[in-house]
Design an enzyme around this catalytic site. Structure first.
Site, PDB file in Angstrom:
ATOM      1  N   LYS A  44       1.053  -1.451   0.335  1.00 55.01           N
ATOM      2  CA  LYS A  44       0.032  -0.194   0.020  1.00 55.01           C
ATOM      3  C   LYS A  44       1.036   1.133   0.041  1.00 55.01           C
ATOM      4  O   LYS A  44       1.943   1.338   1.049  1.00 55.01           O
ATOM      5  CB  LYS A  44      -0.734   0.002   0.627  1.00 55.01           C
ATOM      6  CG  LYS A  44      -1.767   1.208   0.868  1.00 55.01           C
ATOM      7  CD  LYS A  44      -3.091   0.899   2.394  1.00 55.01           C
ATOM      8  CE  LYS A  44      -3.632   2.443   2.065  1.00 55.01           C
ATOM      9  NZ  LYS A  44      -4.291   1.871   3.657  1.00 55.01           N
ATOM     10  N   SER A  56     -10.261   2.549   2.205  1.00 58.03           N
ATOM     11  CA  SER A  56      -9.400   3.091   1.971  1.00 58.03           C
ATOM     12  C   SER A  56      -7.799   1.974   0.895  1.00 58.03           C
ATOM     13  O   SER A  56      -7.180   2.682  -0.203  1.00 58.03           O
ATOM     14  CB  SER A  56      -8.120   4.137   2.385  1.00 58.03           C
ATOM     15  OG  SER A  56      -6.971   3.631   3.990  1.00 58.03           O
ATOM     16  N   SER A  70     -10.080   0.095   6.470  1.00 59.68           N
ATOM     17  CA  SER A  70      -9.949   0.256   4.986  1.00 59.68           C
ATOM     18  C   SER A  70      -8.623  -1.037   4.677  1.00 59.68           C
ATOM     19  O   SER A  70      -8.547  -1.088   3.531  1.00 59.68           O
ATOM     20  CB  SER A  70      -8.385   1.451   5.673  1.00 59.68           C
ATOM     21  OG  SER A  70      -9.076   2.437   5.665  1.00 59.68           O
TER      22      SER A  70
END
Ligand code: GLN
Length: 476
Positions: free
Chosen positions: A66, A141, A165
């Site tokens: 990420k 997210s 997330s």
């Protein structure tokens, strides 16, 4: 997890991964692709295997990072313009641990800028599309990481979960995701969002893979004062009551999609058939969780994002003139330095980042602190206590992750409150620092094609992460 060995070369694993990444380019999953260094590392691993030298537990396994994890490979942008151009001099502790076991980062994944959001639409690089339907959101997210795993671009991906997330995008894309107990994996080297609820975790295709990743990544780190003493795999909290709870308030919520309610009921009957007693729980304080989260979290965001000033990191504005607020307003005249801060932050943050900074500063300001922040902190304590009480009577709690499956791109992005409501079933876990594992639980069967994945989460007491993964294995 496919690992390089005598019959599967690391190079072939990485090549297959890069091909998949290319094939799914239109989904906008990656912000950076690490092709050449990844192939080079794979060659090294293959050489070692040939010579019979020892290799790590993740030898040659392609993974996605990420883009809020610092690593020396590629820029770390957190999908925010203000960090574009940031080349990290360090690797996050988690990255160091994965690489030491031979895992190979093939790319960095898209997210809502600074991890603020539930759809990956708040990214400076545009939204990532859902693995099953390109007209729908990936969730957020960590949308890029979830889709990367769902479409087999990588064997696993990293994520952060401040309010859902990891779990929500996992459930929107039909993969497994773990949000560990707060403090289990060092946060050192990861862009901070809300420090009291931020945790690092993973996306993978099975609970067993998540367990291996947790074995590797967990542990105390002197560089993160909030990291817990080592417990994973050695001092795990047992789950031996043979009792699983569900939250009455969630099941009765009018917001809950009927398909998710059915999926939950089916899993509860599966648990029952395996000898678990099913207990209805009422947790009235959860009603305040979303409001408390959207006070505490922006307060921490406002503080954590104050460091991005155009001096210390990456992006800097080109205009040192005062922004024209009103031509008659002379008080808006500022020094060049003030304008540098102001313009850098105005240009560099996304709308959602600014919204949170403003809310955060408001709830912390004198006069409002008692009315908002302090009240939210008290509500948080109530939530923690209710969960503690619940875990006296059950091993774990089964719950939806979000009230609905993946929604349409554009559906909520201009309506912050409806986007925040997405998090109503995920944030209580973060406020209480509990572990939770999201896992696939079928898909929608209505006329809609293609069918969308449905996801549930199993929530456990602190430090029960390993046993929670075992329990999930019984339910899939
Ligand atoms: N969707 C939540 C938020 O916008 C959670 C985000 C996260 O976990 N990083 O705050």
């Amino acid at each position: 997890m496919r690992i390089a060995n005598k019959s599967t070369s690391a190079v072939s694993l990485i090549k297959a991964s890069l091909e998949k990444i290319e094939k799914h380019k239109d989904k906008n999953i990656f912000t950076f692709i690490n092709a050449e260094p990844a192939l080079k590392k794979a060659e090294e691993i293959d050489k070692k295997i040939k010579k019979g030298e020892p290799v790590g537990r993740l030898a040659g396994v392609p993974y996605a990072l990420k883009d809020n994890f610092l690593s020396k490979e590629g820029e770390t942008t957190a999908s925010a313009r203000i960090l574009t151009g940031l080349e990290s001099p360090i690797d996050a502790t988690c990255v160091e641990k994965l690489e030491a076991e031979g895992a190979i980062m093939v790319g960095r994944t898209n997210l809502d800028a600074f991890a603020h959001g539930s759809s990956t639409e708040n990214s400076y690089f545009g939204p990532t599309k859902n693995a099953f339907d390109s007209e729908r959101v990936a969730g957020g997210s960590s949308g890029g990481s979830a889709v990367a795993v769902a479409l087999d671009c990588v064997e696993f991906a990293t994520g952060t979960d401040t309010g859902g997330s990891i779990r929500q995008p996992a459930s929107f894309n039909g993969v497994f995701g773990i949000k560990p107990t707060y403090g289990t994996i060092s946060r050192y080297g990861v862009v901070a969002m809300a420090s009291s609820t931020d945790v690092l975790g993973f996306f993978a295709k099975s609970a067993a893979d998540l367990d291996l990743l947790m074995e590797i990544a967990s542990g105390h780190d002197e560089k993160d004062m909030t990291s817990l003493p080592d417990f994973y795999g050695s001092a795990d909290v047992e789950l031996g009551k043979k009792k699983i709870g569900f939250v009455k308030e969630f099941v009765e919520s009018p917001a809950l999609a009927p398909e998710l309610k059915t999926a939950l009921e089916e899993k509860l009957s599966l648990a029952k058939s395996k000898g678990y007693e099913i207990i209805e729980l009422t947790l009235p304080a959860l009603e305040y969780a979303l409001a408390a989260y959207y006070i505490i979290q922006p307060a921490e965001v406002a503080s954590n994002l104050s460091r991005y000033d155009g001096i210390r990191y990456a992006y800097r504005t080109k205009t040192l003139k005062s922004p024209k607020i009103s031509s008659a307003d002379k008080s808006s005249e500022k020094t060049a330095l003030e304008n540098l801060f102001l313009n850098t932050r105005s240009e560099g943050f996304m709308r959602e980042n600014k919204r949170r900074i403003m809310i955060g500063n408001f709830v912390l300001s004198s006069g409002f602190y008692d009315a908002y922040f302090l009240k939210a902190a008290k509500a948080r304590t109530l939530i923690i206590q209710e969960f503690e009480k619940a875990f006296k009577s059950v091993d774990a709690i089964l719950s939806p992750v979000a009230p609905n499956p993946a929604f349409k791109l554009g559906e909520k992005v201009n309506d912050p409150v409806s986007m925040y409501l997405e998090d109503v079933m995920s944030v209580p876990v973060n406020l209480a620092g509990l572990p939770a594992v999201a896992f696939p639980a079928g898909s929608t069967t209505s006329e809609k094609t293609p069918h969308l994945p449905l996801g549930l989460q199993l929530i456990g007491p602190r430090r029960s992460d390993k046993n929670l993964l075992k329990l999930v294995e019984e339910l899939v």
